[in-house]
Design an enzyme around this catalytic site. Structure first.
Site, mmCIF file in Angstrom:
data_model
loop_
_atom_site.group_PDB
_atom_site.id
_atom_site.type_symbol
_atom_site.label_atom_id
_atom_site.label_comp_id
_atom_site.label_asym_id
_atom_site.label_seq_id
_atom_site.Cartn_x
_atom_site.Cartn_y
_atom_site.Cartn_z
ATOM 1 C CG ASP A 21 -1.748 1.247 1.336
ATOM 2 O OD1 ASP A 21 -2.839 1.268 0.736
ATOM 3 O OD2 ASP A 21 -1.326 2.217 2.012
ATOM 4 C CE1 TYR A 46 0.271 7.929 2.556
ATOM 5 C CE2 TYR A 46 1.024 5.741 1.931
ATOM 6 C CZ TYR A 46 0.077 6.561 2.514
ATOM 7 O OH TYR A 46 -1.043 6.007 3.060
ATOM 8 C CE LYS A 100 -3.982 4.810 0.853
ATOM 9 N NZ LYS A 100 -2.576 4.397 0.764
ATOM 10 C CG HIS A 112 -4.833 9.787 0.425
ATOM 11 N ND1 HIS A 112 -3.485 9.819 0.155
ATOM 12 C CD2 HIS A 112 -4.920 9.397 1.719
ATOM 13 C CE1 HIS A 112 -2.805 9.455 1.231
ATOM 14 N NE2 HIS A 112 -3.668 9.211 2.200
#
Length: 310
Positions: free
Chosen positions: A45, A50, A79, A110
């Protein structure tokens, strides 16, 4: 646990255990992905937000090149970040380029909002006063309609949501042509979110649990019932908290860049009825006392409909 799967409403199988990569240091994420796949994980994931999709992709490529796994054996999740929710196709293509993949297995909204796509930063645009630059009149229902256009493109096998409350799902579903396959939420005994879990089960939406230890510092590992169950079974509190999701029927996403910890997180136990009651009673007590603890809630200044934050 590493090999257990659940059936999505798309008919696809999703692993019960996945590697979370949020806050993973970029230089370590590649090796963490390889270590996880060697340890039997089959779900990875990540997210554009990020800032480490490239490193996740490098880890996947190394695992493929070494013959550890084949692409079709790994369930990859990323996401759509909030600055791209009005242009979902562009967001997906950007993530695929970062990951070096032709497709992902699951693409999630997200957070259900739109941050200014023409703001002063690609990920976190801000206003002059320092607040997040959010276009507050953009509907999360429209975001989902943008996602639905991606289905059938071959670039993602399924679509879903993340950080959706029961209220937001109730607003969304009457307008949805496609029911989300997944709702990824913070979930652990200190934040059971039972109203969301039960509603998603009723609607055929699978729960993916992030921050199962309570995010930074793993505060939930020190909860009294968690320690008691761990001592009873001769395991670590982290084992108990990950096993908690097994009986709840949810996929869980522990995050680590330590190879030994990654391997240990895959060795879970089956909690008995006594264990389950102890954890459930603990959660229900926190709910009744208004003491549930949410550890992840970015400062968007938006009411997403969660009872503990509304």
């Amino acid at each position: 646990m590493a090999t257990k799967t659940f059936k999505l409403n798309t008919g696809a199988n999703i692993p019960a255990l996945g590697l979370g990569t949020w806050q993973g240091e970029s230089t370590q994420v590649k090796d963490a992905v390889v270590a996880a796949l060697k340890s039997g994980y089959r779900l990875i994931d990540t997210a554009y937000c990020y800032g480490n999709e490239e490193h996740v992709g490098a880890g996947l490529k190394e695992a493929f090149d070494q013959g550890i796994v084949k692409r079709e054996d790994v369930f990859v999740v990323t996401k759509l970040w909030a600055t791209y929710t009005s242009r979902a196709e562009e967001g997906l293509e950007k993530s695929l380029r970062n990951l070096g993949l032709e497709y992902v297995d699951l693409f999630l909204v997200h957070w259900p909002l739109l941050m200014n796509p023409e703001g002063n930063d690609d990920r976190f645009p801000k206003l002059p006063n320092g607040e997040r630059d959010i276009l507050r009149d953009y509907s999360h229902v429209q975001i989902w309609k943008n996602m639905e256009k991606l289905v059938g493109s071959g670039r993602t096998k399924a679509i879903g949501v993340s950080n959706y409350s029961k209220r937001y799902l109730e607003e969304l579903l009457p307008h949805a042509k496609i029911v989300p396959a997944v709702n990824q939420i913070e979930n652990h005994p200190q934040l059971p979110q039972q109203e969301i879990v039960d509603f998603c089960k009723e609607k055929g939406i699978h729960i993916m649990a992030y921050s199962p230890f309570g995010s930074t510092g793993s505060p939930v590992t020190s909860a009294e019932p968690v320690i008691k169950i761990a001592e009873k079974h001769g395991v670590k509190p982290t084992t108990v908290l990950l096993s908690y999701h097994l009986y709840r029927g949810s996929t869980v996403l522990p995050k680590s860049t330590n190879p030994e910890r990654i391997e240990a997180n895959a060795k879970l136990i089956e909690l008995d009825a006594e264990d389950q009651k102890l954890l459930n009673d603990y959660s229900e007590g926190l709910v009744k006392e208004g003491k549930v603890q949410r550890y992840v809630y970015p400062p968007f200044g938006v009411d997403f409909g969660f009872p503990d934050k509304s």
